[in-house]
Write a protein that holds these residues in place. Structure first.
Motif, PDB file in Angstrom:
ATOM      1  N   PRO A 129       5.147   4.201  23.466  1.00  0.00           N
ATOM      2  CA  PRO A 129       5.455   3.983  22.044  1.00  0.00           C
ATOM      3  C   PRO A 129       6.794   4.601  21.658  1.00  0.00           C
ATOM      4  O   PRO A 129       6.681   6.035  21.747  1.00  0.00           O
ATOM      5  CB  PRO A 129       4.544   4.155  21.049  1.00  0.00           C
ATOM      6  N   SER A 130       7.571   4.019  20.776  1.00  0.00           N
ATOM      7  CA  SER A 130       8.873   4.808  20.504  1.00  0.00           C
ATOM      8  C   SER A 130       8.382   5.474  19.149  1.00  0.00           C
ATOM      9  O   SER A 130       7.348   5.393  18.357  1.00  0.00           O
ATOM     10  CB  SER A 130       9.968   3.828  20.015  1.00  0.00           C
ATOM     11  N   GLN A 131       9.486   6.407  18.638  1.00  0.00           N
ATOM     12  CA  GLN A 131       9.022   7.013  17.368  1.00  0.00           C
ATOM     13  C   GLN A 131       8.920   6.067  16.204  1.00  0.00           C
ATOM     14  O   GLN A 131       8.081   6.607  15.280  1.00  0.00           O
ATOM     15  CB  GLN A 131      10.290   7.575  16.935  1.00  0.00           C
ATOM     16  N   SER A 132       9.207   4.925  15.999  1.00  0.00           N
ATOM     17  CA  SER A 132       9.292   3.947  15.035  1.00  0.00           C
ATOM     18  C   SER A 132       7.713   3.133  15.079  1.00  0.00           C
ATOM     19  O   SER A 132       7.517   2.727  14.250  1.00  0.00           O
ATOM     20  CB  SER A 132      10.355   2.779  15.065  1.00  0.00           C
ATOM     21  N   ALA A 133       6.944   3.317  16.276  1.00  0.00           N
ATOM     22  CA  ALA A 133       5.647   2.657  16.693  1.00  0.00           C
ATOM     23  C   ALA A 133       4.884   2.974  15.384  1.00  0.00           C
ATOM     24  O   ALA A 133       4.049   2.090  14.800  1.00  0.00           O
ATOM     25  CB  ALA A 133       5.183   3.025  17.836  1.00  0.00           C
ATOM     26  N   ILE A 134       4.617   4.054  14.863  1.00  0.00           N
ATOM     27  CA  ILE A 134       3.618   4.675  13.684  1.00  0.00           C
ATOM     28  C   ILE A 134       3.908   3.583  12.655  1.00  0.00           C
ATOM     29  O   ILE A 134       3.235   3.268  11.813  1.00  0.00           O
ATOM     30  CB  ILE A 134       3.662   5.973  13.572  1.00  0.00           C
ATOM     31  N   HIS A 135       5.332   3.420  12.209  1.00  0.00           N
ATOM     32  CA  HIS A 135       5.654   2.678  11.273  1.00  0.00           C
ATOM     33  C   HIS A 135       5.094   1.136  11.253  1.00  0.00           C
ATOM     34  O   HIS A 135       4.745   0.426  10.275  1.00  0.00           O
ATOM     35  CB  HIS A 135       7.167   2.662  10.677  1.00  0.00           C
ATOM     36  N   VAL A 136       5.344   0.663  12.388  1.00  0.00           N
ATOM     37  CA  VAL A 136       4.910  -0.655  12.792  1.00  0.00           C
ATOM     38  C   VAL A 136       3.563  -0.761  12.717  1.00  0.00           C
ATOM     39  O   VAL A 136       2.930  -1.744  12.186  1.00  0.00           O
ATOM     40  CB  VAL A 136       5.763  -1.139  14.451  1.00  0.00           C
ATOM     41  N   LYS A 137       2.801   0.140  13.176  1.00  0.00           N
ATOM     42  CA  LYS A 137       1.344   0.156  13.222  1.00  0.00           C
ATOM     43  C   LYS A 137       0.871   0.146  11.818  1.00  0.00           C
ATOM     44  O   LYS A 137      -0.105  -0.699  11.414  1.00  0.00           O
ATOM     45  CB  LYS A 137       0.842   1.420  13.822  1.00  0.00           C
ATOM     46  N   GLY A 138       1.429   0.697  10.783  1.00  0.00           N
ATOM     47  CA  GLY A 138       1.006   0.698   9.208  1.00  0.00           C
ATOM     48  C   GLY A 138       1.695  -0.527   8.705  1.00  0.00           C
ATOM     49  O   GLY A 138       0.591  -1.094   8.161  1.00  0.00           O
ATOM     50  N   PHE A 139       2.550  -1.177   9.354  1.00  0.00           N
ATOM     51  CA  PHE A 139       2.830  -2.438   8.815  1.00  0.00           C
ATOM     52  C   PHE A 139       1.949  -3.609   9.293  1.00  0.00           C
ATOM     53  O   PHE A 139       1.341  -4.540   8.417  1.00  0.00           O
ATOM     54  CB  PHE A 139       4.313  -2.902   9.238  1.00  0.00           C
ATOM     55  N   VAL A 140       1.479  -3.660  10.571  1.00  0.00           N
ATOM     56  CA  VAL A 140       0.414  -4.462  11.134  1.00  0.00           C
ATOM     57  C   VAL A 140      -0.727  -4.188  10.180  1.00  0.00           C
ATOM     58  O   VAL A 140      -1.668  -4.995   9.993  1.00  0.00           O
ATOM     59  CB  VAL A 140       0.039  -4.240  12.673  1.00  0.00           C
ATOM     60  N   GLY A 141      -1.204  -2.978   9.987  1.00  0.00           N
ATOM     61  CA  GLY A 141      -2.327  -2.874   9.039  1.00  0.00           C
ATOM     62  C   GLY A 141      -2.403  -3.384   7.960  1.00  0.00           C
ATOM     63  O   GLY A 141      -3.282  -4.062   7.373  1.00  0.00           O
ATOM     64  N   LEU A 142      -1.334  -3.491   7.452  1.00  0.00           N
ATOM     65  CA  LEU A 142      -0.930  -3.960   6.088  1.00  0.00           C
ATOM     66  C   LEU A 142      -1.023  -5.495   6.155  1.00  0.00           C
ATOM     67  O   LEU A 142      -1.691  -6.164   5.224  1.00  0.00           O
ATOM     68  CB  LEU A 142       0.481  -3.627   5.416  1.00  0.00           C
ATOM     69  N   LEU A 143      -0.538  -6.033   7.120  1.00  0.00           N
ATOM     70  CA  LEU A 143      -0.552  -7.502   7.380  1.00  0.00           C
ATOM     71  C   LEU A 143      -2.064  -8.041   7.371  1.00  0.00           C
ATOM     72  O   LEU A 143      -2.545  -8.925   6.917  1.00  0.00           O
ATOM     73  CB  LEU A 143       0.295  -7.949   8.664  1.00  0.00           C
ATOM     74  N   LYS A 144      -3.043  -7.145   8.344  1.00  0.00           N
ATOM     75  CA  LYS A 144      -4.259  -7.613   8.588  1.00  0.00           C
ATOM     76  C   LYS A 144      -5.077  -7.551   7.231  1.00  0.00           C
ATOM     77  O   LYS A 144      -6.006  -8.126   7.017  1.00  0.00           O
ATOM     78  CB  LYS A 144      -4.939  -6.574   9.549  1.00  0.00           C
ATOM     79  N   LYS A 145      -4.829  -6.290   6.526  1.00  0.00           N
ATOM     80  CA  LYS A 145      -5.426  -6.302   5.272  1.00  0.00           C
ATOM     81  C   LYS A 145      -5.155  -7.450   4.356  1.00  0.00           C
ATOM     82  O   LYS A 145      -5.983  -7.872   3.477  1.00  0.00           O
ATOM     83  CB  LYS A 145      -5.149  -4.931   4.747  1.00  0.00           C
ATOM     84  N   THR A 146      -4.010  -7.714   4.220  1.00  0.00           N
ATOM     85  CA  THR A 146      -3.505  -8.697   3.092  1.00  0.00           C
ATOM     86  C   THR A 146      -3.521  -9.985   3.512  1.00  0.00           C
ATOM     87  O   THR A 146      -4.214 -10.906   2.544  1.00  0.00           O
ATOM     88  CB  THR A 146      -2.262  -8.498   2.644  1.00  0.00           C
ATOM     89  N   PHE A 147      -3.536 -10.468   4.714  1.00  0.00           N
ATOM     90  CA  PHE A 147      -3.642 -11.730   5.115  1.00  0.00           C
ATOM     91  C   PHE A 147      -4.715 -11.940   6.323  1.00  0.00           C
ATOM     92  O   PHE A 147      -4.161 -12.149   7.815  1.00  0.00           O
ATOM     93  CB  PHE A 147      -2.224 -12.065   5.754  1.00  0.00           C
ATOM     94  N   PRO A 148      -5.941 -11.371   6.435  1.00  0.00           N
ATOM     95  CA  PRO A 148      -6.718 -11.479   7.342  1.00  0.00           C
ATOM     96  C   PRO A 148      -7.173 -12.541   8.074  1.00  0.00           C
ATOM     97  O   PRO A 148      -7.643 -12.686   9.259  1.00  0.00           O
ATOM     98  CB  PRO A 148      -8.307 -10.812   6.581  1.00  0.00           C
ATOM     99  N   GLU A 149      -6.501 -13.800   7.566  1.00  0.00           N
ATOM    100  CA  GLU A 149      -6.949 -15.042   8.227  1.00  0.00           C
ATOM    101  C   GLU A 149      -5.716 -15.544   9.195  1.00  0.00           C
ATOM    102  O   GLU A 149      -5.930 -16.512  10.106  1.00  0.00           O
ATOM    103  CB  GLU A 149      -6.856 -16.229   7.011  1.00  0.00           C
ATOM    104  N   VAL A 150      -4.639 -14.747   9.155  1.00  0.00           N
ATOM    105  CA  VAL A 150      -3.564 -14.850  10.239  1.00  0.00           C
ATOM    106  C   VAL A 150      -3.632 -13.857  11.212  1.00  0.00           C
ATOM    107  O   VAL A 150      -3.559 -12.772  11.045  1.00  0.00           O
ATOM    108  CB  VAL A 150      -2.218 -14.754   9.078  1.00  0.00           C
ATOM    109  N   PRO A 151      -4.051 -14.452  12.520  1.00  0.00           N
ATOM    110  CA  PRO A 151      -3.933 -13.666  13.716  1.00  0.00           C
ATOM    111  C   PRO A 151      -2.608 -12.984  14.011  1.00  0.00           C
ATOM    112  O   PRO A 151      -1.523 -13.420  13.754  1.00  0.00           O
ATOM    113  CB  PRO A 151      -4.338 -14.458  14.806  1.00  0.00           C
ATOM    114  N   ILE A 152      -2.518 -11.584  14.563  1.00  0.00           N
ATOM    115  CA  ILE A 152      -1.357 -11.112  14.934  1.00  0.00           C
ATOM    116  C   ILE A 152      -1.190 -10.761  16.369  1.00  0.00           C
ATOM    117  O   ILE A 152      -2.312 -10.225  16.822  1.00  0.00           O
ATOM    118  CB  ILE A 152      -1.242  -9.752  13.839  1.00  0.00           C
ATOM    119  N   GLU A 153      -0.085 -10.700  16.910  1.00  0.00           N
ATOM    120  CA  GLU A 153       0.262 -10.415  17.952  1.00  0.00           C
ATOM    121  C   GLU A 153       1.261  -9.607  18.276  1.00  0.00           C
ATOM    122  O   GLU A 153       2.238  -9.708  17.668  1.00  0.00           O
ATOM    123  CB  GLU A 153       0.601 -11.643  19.014  1.00  0.00           C
ATOM    124  N   MET A 154       1.316  -8.469  18.937  1.00  0.00           N
ATOM    125  CA  MET A 154       2.330  -7.490  19.356  1.00  0.00           C
ATOM    126  C   MET A 154       3.193  -8.025  20.606  1.00  0.00           C
ATOM    127  O   MET A 154       2.629  -8.558  21.550  1.00  0.00           O
ATOM    128  CB  MET A 154       1.813  -6.271  19.599  1.00  0.00           C
TER     129      MET A 154
END
Length: 136
Positions: A64-89
């Motif tokens: 993972p690059s240095q910005s991976a931690i920020h992306v992980k937080g963004f994915v967590g926000l998406l999962k929490k806010t839009f739980p009905e939409v699957p997410i793929e990396m």
């Protein structure tokens, strides 16, 4: 239903979507991370999105690059806010370089080529096209 891709950055998030038949990937917008939830809530009121694709920042050695931690937080926000939409990396290495090369080849003037928002949006399109090539 559409597929939506994100090129996440701490200053801007490039967004791309497919058409409803999932044939063509198009740049949608660039949004500041602070406004992304409101932006998506508004968008999802009028459009159906089947899945989110988020660029996964990696280094050349696949770590993972240095910005991976920020992306992980963004994915967590998406999962929490839009739980009905699957997410793929999806590995996003080189998407910004490819986007810059695409812009340079377009014949756009220097000012247009330096537009970072355009680079982020085209990066999201490239990410989405890559996902579509693998999925279909």
């Amino acid at each position: 239903m559409r597929i939506m891709a994100f090129d996440y950055g701490t200053k801007r998030i490039g967004i791309a979507v497919t058409d409803p038949l999932q044939i063509i990937a198009t740049g949608l917008d660039t949004v500041h991370p602070m406004y992304i939830v409101d932006y998506l809530k508004t968008y999802l009121k009028t459009e159906q999105v089947e899945r989110f694709i988020v660029g996964e920042p990696k280094q050349m050695d696949n770590t993972p690059s240095q910005s991976a931690i920020h992306v992980k937080g963004f994915v967590g926000l998406l999962k929490k806010t839009f739980p009905e939409v699957p997410i793929e990396m999806l590995d996003e290495r080189f998407t910004s370089k490819m986007a810059s090369a695409t812009i340079a080849q377009s014949g756009m003037n220097k000012k247009g080529r330096q537009n970072k928002e355009l680079v982020d949006t085209i990066s999201a399109v490239i990410l989405l096209q890559s996902w579509m090539a693998k999925a279909y």
